[in-house]
Design an enzyme around this catalytic site. Structure first.
Site, short mmCIF file in Angstrom:
data_model
loop_
_atom_site.label_atom_id
_atom_site.label_comp_id
_atom_site.label_asym_id
_atom_site.label_seq_id
_atom_site.Cartn_x
_atom_site.Cartn_y
_atom_site.Cartn_z
N ASP A 119 0.84 -1.19 0.00
CA ASP A 119 0.00 0.00 0.00
C ASP A 119 0.88 1.24 0.00
O ASP A 119 2.02 1.21 0.46
CB ASP A 119 -0.91 -0.04 1.25
CG ASP A 119 -2.13 0.86 1.09
OD1 ASP A 119 -2.38 1.36 -0.02
OD2 ASP A 119 -2.82 1.09 2.11
N ARG A 161 -12.09 2.69 -8.16
CA ARG A 161 -11.20 3.81 -8.50
C ARG A 161 -11.53 4.36 -9.88
O ARG A 161 -12.29 3.76 -10.62
CB ARG A 161 -9.76 3.35 -8.41
CG ARG A 161 -9.42 2.93 -7.00
CD ARG A 161 -7.96 2.71 -6.81
NE ARG A 161 -7.71 2.32 -5.43
CZ ARG A 161 -6.50 2.28 -4.88
NH1 ARG A 161 -5.45 2.58 -5.60
NH2 ARG A 161 -6.35 1.92 -3.63
N ASN A 216 1.30 3.30 -2.91
CA ASN A 216 1.81 3.70 -4.23
C ASN A 216 1.31 5.09 -4.61
O ASN A 216 2.06 5.92 -5.13
CB ASN A 216 1.32 2.73 -5.31
CG ASN A 216 1.97 1.37 -5.21
OD1 ASN A 216 2.91 1.19 -4.44
ND2 ASN A 216 1.46 0.41 -5.97
N GLY A 217 0.00 5.32 -4.39
CA GLY A 217 -0.60 6.60 -4.77
C GLY A 217 0.03 7.75 -4.01
O GLY A 217 0.43 8.76 -4.61
N ARG A 255 -0.58 9.13 -10.11
CA ARG A 255 -0.63 7.92 -9.28
C ARG A 255 -0.05 6.70 -10.01
O ARG A 255 0.56 5.83 -9.39
CB ARG A 255 -2.08 7.63 -8.87
CG ARG A 255 -2.68 8.65 -7.91
CD ARG A 255 -4.13 8.32 -7.59
NE ARG A 255 -4.26 7.01 -6.95
CZ ARG A 255 -4.11 6.78 -5.64
NH1 ARG A 255 -3.87 7.78 -4.83
NH2 ARG A 255 -4.25 5.57 -5.16
N ARG A 259 -5.46 -1.72 8.98
CA ARG A 259 -6.66 -2.48 8.63
C ARG A 259 -6.32 -3.62 7.66
O ARG A 259 -5.26 -3.64 7.05
CB ARG A 259 -7.74 -1.57 8.06
CG ARG A 259 -7.32 -0.74 6.88
CD ARG A 259 -8.48 0.08 6.32
NE ARG A 259 -8.01 1.03 5.32
CZ ARG A 259 -7.74 2.30 5.57
NH1 ARG A 259 -7.92 2.81 6.77
NH2 ARG A 259 -7.30 3.09 4.61
N GLU A 265 -12.48 -4.43 -4.38
CA GLU A 265 -13.00 -3.07 -4.17
C GLU A 265 -12.25 -2.03 -4.99
O GLU A 265 -12.72 -0.90 -5.15
CB GLU A 265 -12.91 -2.69 -2.68
CG GLU A 265 -13.94 -3.38 -1.79
CD GLU A 265 -13.64 -4.86 -1.56
OE1 GLU A 265 -12.45 -5.22 -1.49
OE2 GLU A 265 -14.60 -5.66 -1.47
N ASN A 266 -11.09 -2.39 -5.52
CA ASN A 266 -10.29 -1.40 -6.25
C ASN A 266 -10.91 -0.97 -7.58
O ASN A 266 -10.49 0.03 -8.17
CB ASN A 266 -8.85 -1.90 -6.47
CG ASN A 266 -8.00 -1.85 -5.22
OD1 ASN A 266 -7.09 -2.67 -5.03
ND2 ASN A 266 -8.24 -0.89 -4.33
C1 IPE Z 1 -5.68 -2.79 -0.24
O1 IPE Z 1 -5.26 -1.47 -0.38
C2 IPE Z 1 -5.70 -3.46 -1.58
C3 IPE Z 1 -4.38 -3.70 -2.19
C4 IPE Z 1 -3.24 -3.46 -1.61
C5 IPE Z 1 -4.38 -4.27 -3.51
P1 IPE Z 1 -6.31 -0.29 -0.52
O2 IPE Z 1 -5.52 0.96 -0.64
O3 IPE Z 1 -7.27 -0.57 -1.59
O4 IPE Z 1 -7.07 -0.35 0.89
P2 IPE Z 1 -7.93 0.75 1.64
O5 IPE Z 1 -8.93 1.27 0.66
O6 IPE Z 1 -6.99 1.81 2.08
O7 IPE Z 1 -8.52 0.02 2.80
C1 IPE Z 2 -1.60 0.17 -3.38
O1 IPE Z 2 -1.38 1.54 -3.43
C2 IPE Z 2 -1.87 -0.43 -4.75
C3 IPE Z 2 -3.28 -0.75 -5.00
C4 IPE Z 2 -4.22 -0.75 -4.10
C5 IPE Z 2 -3.63 -1.15 -6.36
P1 IPE Z 2 -2.56 2.58 -3.37
O2 IPE Z 2 -2.94 2.96 -4.76
O3 IPE Z 2 -3.67 2.11 -2.52
O4 IPE Z 2 -1.83 3.82 -2.68
P2 IPE Z 2 -2.46 4.87 -1.66
O5 IPE Z 2 -3.04 4.09 -0.54
O6 IPE Z 2 -3.52 5.61 -2.42
O7 IPE Z 2 -1.32 5.71 -1.27
MG MG Z 3 -4.13 2.33 -0.54
#
Ligand code: IPE
Ligand code: IPE
Ligand code: MG
Length: 250
Positions: free
Chosen positions: A24, A75, A26-27, A37, A201, A71-72
């Protein structure tokens, strides 16, 4: 330490059999640099490649990484599109990385929502690395634990109906048997789950499988994660006393 494999590294660390990672941040990594992102996701893929190699060399038997959740899909179309594009590219690269480290690849999650070429790619990479005998790298894509459990129940029930199972036989279903219907069938439960970027979480990850897993949360964002951070997590794990509901031994 109990319930850990017999691999001890040259610094005396006991290496967990199965490490699972919620990658988690990356964004946020990209946003902090004023980048889109997608650049964070790209950097995240580079980190993943390195960590696969590090884990394989350490003697980890299973590495399960959460790449995309059920759930992704919520996005933006732009971000989901960028992730699919990266996935296509890295699927090919992953085979090379896997073969280099004698790693077997396996995907968990619900595949039918992916474009046909991605589905074929998944089958291909599992087949092409089938004979490798080292670590198994499990990539969780379009994975959600609740979805996995519901799919398992459907599968079990359909089989039970088709084979005309009696009520008595259904009553005899065990936890072990049920686990065989999950995507992770045949795999040991994770010993250690690492979550990067400081979120406390589970986000629908390995709910069934992590009943007695040790958690380690680091504020480090996934693109900045590296071998030193991995060793910190393993050191922390080495200091835990796992009881599995039993009593403290001291
Ligand atoms: C969990 O990360 C899913 C992955 C790492 C692929 P998210 O960034 O989607 O989780 P939430 O939304 O913060 O709980
Ligand atoms: C994890 O990074 C990768 C995926 C869930 C695909 P995020 O994209 O959730 O990064 P943040 O949480 O927004 O920083
Ligand atoms: Mg995330």
């Amino acid at each position: 330490m109990e319930n850990v494999n017999d691999i001890i590294d040259n610094e005396g660390r006991s290496i967990p059999d199965h490490i699972a990672i919620i990658l988690d941040g990356n964004g946020r990594w990209a946003q902090r640099r004023g980048l889109p992102r997608a650049m964070g996701h790209k950097q995240g893929c580079e980190t993943l490649e390195t960590i696969i190699g590090d884990c394989a060399k350490l003697g980890v038997k299973y590495l399960t990484v959460y790449g995309f959740s059920t759930e992704n899909w919520k996005r933006s179309e732009e971000e989901v599109g960028a992730l699919m594009k990266l996935f296509r590219f890295y699927m090919v690269k992953l085979v090379k990385v896997a073969n280099e480290h004698n790693v077997r690849l396996r995907m968990i999650g619900e595949k039918s929502r992916f474009a046909p070429d991605i589905q074929e790619g998944i089958t291909r990479l599992e087949n092409e690395t089938r004979d490798n005998t080292g670590m198994t790298f499990v990539f969780a894509v379009n994975y959600g634990s609740r979805d996995e459990i519901v799919r398992a129940i459907r599968k079990y029930t359909i089989e039970a109906l088709k084979s005309g199972k009696s009520e008595e036989e259904i009553e005899a279903l065990t936890e072990q048997e049920f686990a065989g219907y999950l995507d992770t069938a045949g795999m040991p439960d994770p010993d250690l789950v690492i979550r990067t970027s400081g979120e406390f979480r589970i986000s629908n990850y390995l709910l069934w499988q992590s009943a007695y897993t040790e958690y380690y949360i680091t504020p480090v964002l996934w693109p900045d994660f590296n071998k030193a951070e991995l060793l910190k997590a393993i050191d922390d794990f080495n200091g835990r006393e796992r009881r599995f509901g039993g009593r403290l031994k001291k």
